[in-house]
Design an enzyme around this catalytic site. Structure first.
Site, short mmCIF file in Angstrom:
data_model
loop_
_atom_site.label_atom_id
_atom_site.label_comp_id
_atom_site.label_asym_id
_atom_site.label_seq_id
_atom_site.Cartn_x
_atom_site.Cartn_y
_atom_site.Cartn_z
N LYS A 135 13.11 -1.94 -17.34
CA LYS A 135 12.03 -1.63 -18.29
C LYS A 135 12.44 -1.97 -19.72
CE LYS A 135 10.03 1.94 -15.34
NZ LYS A 135 10.14 3.34 -14.92
N GLU B 157 0.87 -3.90 -17.31
CA GLU B 157 0.89 -2.65 -18.09
C GLU B 157 1.61 -1.52 -17.35
OE1 GLU B 157 -0.52 -2.00 -21.45
OE2 GLU B 157 0.97 -0.48 -20.93
N VAL C 70 1.79 3.47 -5.37
CA VAL C 70 0.93 2.91 -6.42
C VAL C 70 -0.23 2.14 -5.81
CG1 VAL C 70 0.85 1.48 -8.50
CG2 VAL C 70 2.89 2.83 -8.01
N PHE D 205 0.84 -1.20 0.00
CA PHE D 205 0.00 0.00 0.00
C PHE D 205 0.88 1.25 0.00
CE2 PHE D 205 -3.60 2.60 1.82
CZ PHE D 205 -4.51 2.30 0.82
N1 HSE Z 1 10.83 5.41 -10.32
C1 HSE Z 1 10.14 5.15 -11.54
C2 HSE Z 1 10.34 6.34 -12.46
C3 HSE Z 1 8.69 4.92 -11.25
O1 HSE Z 1 10.77 7.40 -12.00
O2 HSE Z 1 10.08 6.24 -13.66
C4 HSE Z 1 7.88 4.45 -12.42
O3 HSE Z 1 8.32 3.21 -12.88
#
Ligand code: HSE
Length: 405
Positions: A198, A122, A11, A8
């Protein structure tokens, strides 16, 4: 549909807020109300409007009425163990956890597939930007050649504050943390690890093979100097932290994370603050670009809740998201990969740098230095080039790749 939230934080609490505030819209979209039955977190939230907190994971695992679990814990452990147990127990899992997807996505997707469940993520890349779904759904007909972009909101926010407002790195980072953009440990943002996770996910989606984050060369933004910024400005570039995955000449996929000069003519150069931008290049497709808020509570929570809606719409049906297991030969070291480079040297501009653009400035503070923009070259060739210039008396003070010409 009864759901649970694990974690919690920024996000997870955003998911609670979106589900509560948008209940009417959500009923219209998925045909049934969404009820939050459990929230797992080790912390206490005495002021929260929710009354369903637990510190025991088994309360979620053993509740037969919970069909979908949102995992917004972050980190690999215990999120991996929990997600696996939940899928094996017949519950779909929705996550924003890029570290976990990058490390164990292949296995968790397979478990979901075998049980007609869903493992959706997503929100793991690009915050509120729909990028994962287009990658596994709309952009699957042809061969991708490149995926590259700004994938971290915190560093883009910091760079923008430094460039446009002359803010210090530390102050800009503190502001990003306050706004809820940064990771729990912001080292992951500024050293490029978040972008690395990512680009690993995007690479697997684009090229169909898992890559190891440990083998992705990763450099953050901490070594960028005011001088680099000044050269970029004068030459018509922005500096952006870039994740890049590309089909390499040796047949594998090369993925890397690096700060780069991006020409102002490229739309990525104009993406500022917390916004992310991703360009996907395809053989048939040409360029497609995605843009939006890459971090923050509500944009990211919206992406999570949209996945919940999709999982409700696909009860008993697996939405196929698939990439092959990691094989070393499918991940290139990028030895043949060529980029143009910006290199800044101390000393006077030397002659004999064929194919390079030499840049000098009249201002007093730049009198004893120069920079070059090289032709595209491999990293090995760059090393030889720098050694050659240093042999003529210069000293390399900094270098960055160019991308997006
Ligand atoms: N810390 C990451 C960013 C959060 O600043 O993009 C989102 O993935």
């Amino acid at each position: 549909m009864k759901i649970a939230i694990m974690g919690f934080g920024v996000v997870g609490s955003g998911v609670g807020e979106v589900v509560t505030k948008n209940q009417d819209i959500l009923v219209k979209k998925c045909g049934e109300p969404i009820e939050i039955a459990h929230i797992l977190d080790l912390r206490d939230f005495p002021d929260s409007e929710f009354r369903c907190f637990t510190k025991d994971f088994n309360d979620i695992l053993n509740d037969p009425e919970v069909g979908i679990v949102v995992e917004t814990m972050g980190g690999v452990n215990p999120a991996y163990e929990f997600s696996k147990k939940l899928l094996l127990a017949g519950k779909s899992v929705i996550t924003s956890n890029k570290e976990l997807v990058a490390a164990h996505g292949t296995e968790l997707l397979q478990i979901a597939r075998e049980r007609n469940l869903n493992y959706l993520f997503e929100a793991s890349v690009g915050g509120g930007i729909p990028i994962i779904r287009p990658m596994f759904s709309c952009l699957t007909a042809g061969e991708a050649t490149d995926v590259f972009g700004i994938l971290n909101g915190t560093t883009n926010y910091i760079l923008t504050q430094m460039f446009q407002k002359g803010e210090t790195f530390d102050n800009a980072l503190r502001a990003a943390q306050k706004k809820g953009y940064a990771e729990a440990d912001p080292t992951a943002d500024v050293e490029g690890h978040d972008t690395c996770r990512k680009i690993a996910i995007l690479s697997a989606l684009a090229f169909g093979d898992s890559v190891l984050t440990e083998r992705i060369p990763t450099e953050g933004i901490t070594k960028i100097t005011a001088e680099d910024v000044a050269y970029a400005e004068k030459l018509g570039y922005s500096i952006k932290l870039i994740g890049h995955a590309t089909k390499a000449e040796d047949g594998g996929v090369f993925a890397a994370v690096f700060p780069a000069f991006v020409p102002k003519s490229n739309p990525l150069a104009g993406i500022n603050d917390v916004f992310n931008g991703i360009i996907v290049k395809g053989e048939d497709l040409g360029d497609v670009m995605f843009y939006g808020r890459g971090a923050g509570k509500l944009p990211t929570a919206n992406a999570v809740v949209a996945d919940v809606v999709d999982a409700i719409k696909h009860k008993g049906v697996n939405i196929i998201i698939k990439w092959n297991e990691y094989k070393p030969e499918n991940q290139s070291e990028g030895k043949l990969q060529k980029y143009p480079y910006y290199v800044r040297f101390s000393g006077k501009a030397v002659s004999g740098l064929e194919g390079c653009q030499i840049v000098t400035f009249d201002e007093e503070e730049y009198k004893n230095e120069f920079a070059v923009i090289t032709k595209p070259m491999t990293e090995t060739a760059l090393g030889e080039f720098v050694a050659g210039v240093e042999g003529m008396g210069g000293k390399a003070l900094g270098k960055l790749r160019l991308i997006g010409e």
